[in-house]
Design a protein around this motif. Sequence first.
Motif, short mmCIF file in Angstrom:
data_model
loop_
_atom_site.label_atom_id
_atom_site.label_comp_id
_atom_site.label_asym_id
_atom_site.label_seq_id
_atom_site.Cartn_x
_atom_site.Cartn_y
_atom_site.Cartn_z
N LYS A 48 -16.60 10.95 -11.36
CA LYS A 48 -15.56 10.88 -10.34
C LYS A 48 -14.70 12.14 -10.30
N GLY A 49 -14.87 13.04 -11.30
CA GLY A 49 -14.12 14.29 -11.30
C GLY A 49 -12.67 14.13 -11.74
N PHE A 50 -12.38 13.15 -12.57
CA PHE A 50 -11.02 12.97 -13.06
C PHE A 50 -10.61 14.14 -13.94
N VAL A 51 -9.36 14.47 -13.94
CA VAL A 51 -8.84 15.55 -14.77
C VAL A 51 -8.01 14.97 -15.89
N ARG A 52 -7.87 15.76 -16.95
CA ARG A 52 -7.16 15.27 -18.14
C ARG A 52 -5.74 14.83 -17.81
N SER A 72 -3.41 13.38 1.93
CA SER A 72 -4.13 12.79 0.82
C SER A 72 -4.81 11.49 1.21
N PHE A 73 -4.25 10.75 2.17
CA PHE A 73 -4.86 9.48 2.57
C PHE A 73 -6.24 9.71 3.16
N SER A 74 -6.36 10.63 4.11
CA SER A 74 -7.66 10.85 4.72
C SER A 74 -8.64 11.46 3.73
N THR A 75 -8.16 12.31 2.81
CA THR A 75 -9.02 12.87 1.79
C THR A 75 -9.54 11.77 0.89
N GLN A 76 -8.67 10.88 0.45
CA GLN A 76 -9.07 9.79 -0.43
C GLN A 76 -10.01 8.84 0.30
N GLN A 77 -9.71 8.52 1.55
CA GLN A 77 -10.55 7.61 2.31
C GLN A 77 -11.96 8.16 2.43
N SER A 78 -12.10 9.46 2.67
CA SER A 78 -13.42 10.04 2.84
C SER A 78 -14.19 10.11 1.53
N SER A 79 -13.48 10.06 0.40
CA SER A 79 -14.17 10.16 -0.89
C SER A 79 -14.41 8.80 -1.54
N LEU A 80 -14.18 7.70 -0.83
CA LEU A 80 -14.44 6.38 -1.39
C LEU A 80 -15.94 6.16 -1.55
N TYR A 111 -7.36 1.69 -0.07
CA TYR A 111 -7.72 2.18 -1.40
C TYR A 111 -6.54 2.15 -2.36
N ASN A 112 -5.31 2.05 -1.82
CA ASN A 112 -4.14 2.08 -2.69
C ASN A 112 -3.14 0.95 -2.43
N LYS A 113 -3.53 -0.10 -1.72
CA LYS A 113 -2.59 -1.18 -1.38
C LYS A 113 -3.21 -2.56 -1.53
N GLU A 160 3.98 -5.89 -0.69
CA GLU A 160 2.85 -4.99 -0.93
C GLU A 160 2.93 -4.44 -2.34
N LEU A 161 1.78 -4.25 -2.95
CA LEU A 161 1.68 -3.64 -4.27
C LEU A 161 0.93 -2.32 -4.12
N ASN A 162 1.46 -1.27 -4.70
CA ASN A 162 0.81 0.04 -4.65
C ASN A 162 -0.07 0.21 -5.88
N ILE A 163 -1.34 0.50 -5.64
CA ILE A 163 -2.27 0.77 -6.73
C ILE A 163 -2.06 2.22 -7.15
N PRO A 164 -1.82 2.49 -8.43
CA PRO A 164 -1.62 3.88 -8.87
C PRO A 164 -2.82 4.74 -8.53
N SER A 165 -2.57 6.03 -8.30
CA SER A 165 -3.63 6.93 -7.87
C SER A 165 -4.68 7.16 -8.95
N ASN A 166 -4.35 6.88 -10.21
CA ASN A 166 -5.33 7.07 -11.27
C ASN A 166 -6.19 5.83 -11.50
N ILE A 167 -6.03 4.79 -10.68
CA ILE A 167 -6.83 3.57 -10.78
C ILE A 167 -7.69 3.47 -9.52
N SER A 168 -8.99 3.40 -9.71
CA SER A 168 -9.92 3.25 -8.61
C SER A 168 -10.12 1.77 -8.31
N LEU A 169 -10.55 1.45 -7.12
CA LEU A 169 -10.79 0.05 -6.75
C LEU A 169 -11.87 -0.60 -7.60
N ILE A 170 -12.78 0.19 -8.14
CA ILE A 170 -13.83 -0.42 -8.95
C ILE A 170 -13.46 -0.51 -10.43
#
Length: 192
Positions: A48-52, A72-80, A111-113, A160-170
């Motif tokens: 997934k290309g996560f960074v330290r 960032s929303f459209s970037t994240q959406q396209s990378s799902l 992806y984040n809600k 609404e609950l915001n999913i942190p950006s370091n947590i993926s839906l899977i």
Amino acid sequence: MQMKKVLTLTFLAFALALAGCSNKAPTTTEQTLGEREISEIDPWLKTKGFVRGQLTDPALYSYNKTSSTQDSFSTQQSSLSALEGKKIGLTSSFSKSTKYGIKGTAQINAYNKITVSSFSYNGSCGAIVLALTMSNDAKRHLADLKTISTAVSSENGNFELNIPSNISLIQFDVLSIFCPDDESAVSTAPLK
């Protein structure tokens, strides 16, 4: 005297050479490794290309990422991934807990809600925590999303609950509710 001049000039040339080495620009390989230090902890993270920084200081990473990218929303959406895309729209009801009066539904909207609707809680457990967990390790909180310290009725139990950006839906498949004194979840909404 001549020897002193030679030694002085040699020393100055050596000092300038060292100073020049320390100011050289890093190569693209050095920049790539510095900018994207990929964790070897989990092979999935590497793909997934996560960074330290995303793992060691997720709050700072998230802040830097959202403040530096306006789109960032459209970037994240396209990378799902396909698996992540399938989870958007999933809806589940919380398992009924008559002791604590917990009811309601949870839906992954993006992806984040996660939207929780018609939520109710009688307040008898104290401050409850809504957390993301895995069904195979339900006691381990991946992320605590919200704390509710008072009773909530279903009429005003929409949030609404915001999913942190370091947590993926899977990375999670359950939205769990924990009481402060219980290690196990008192109610769950499976999001598989």
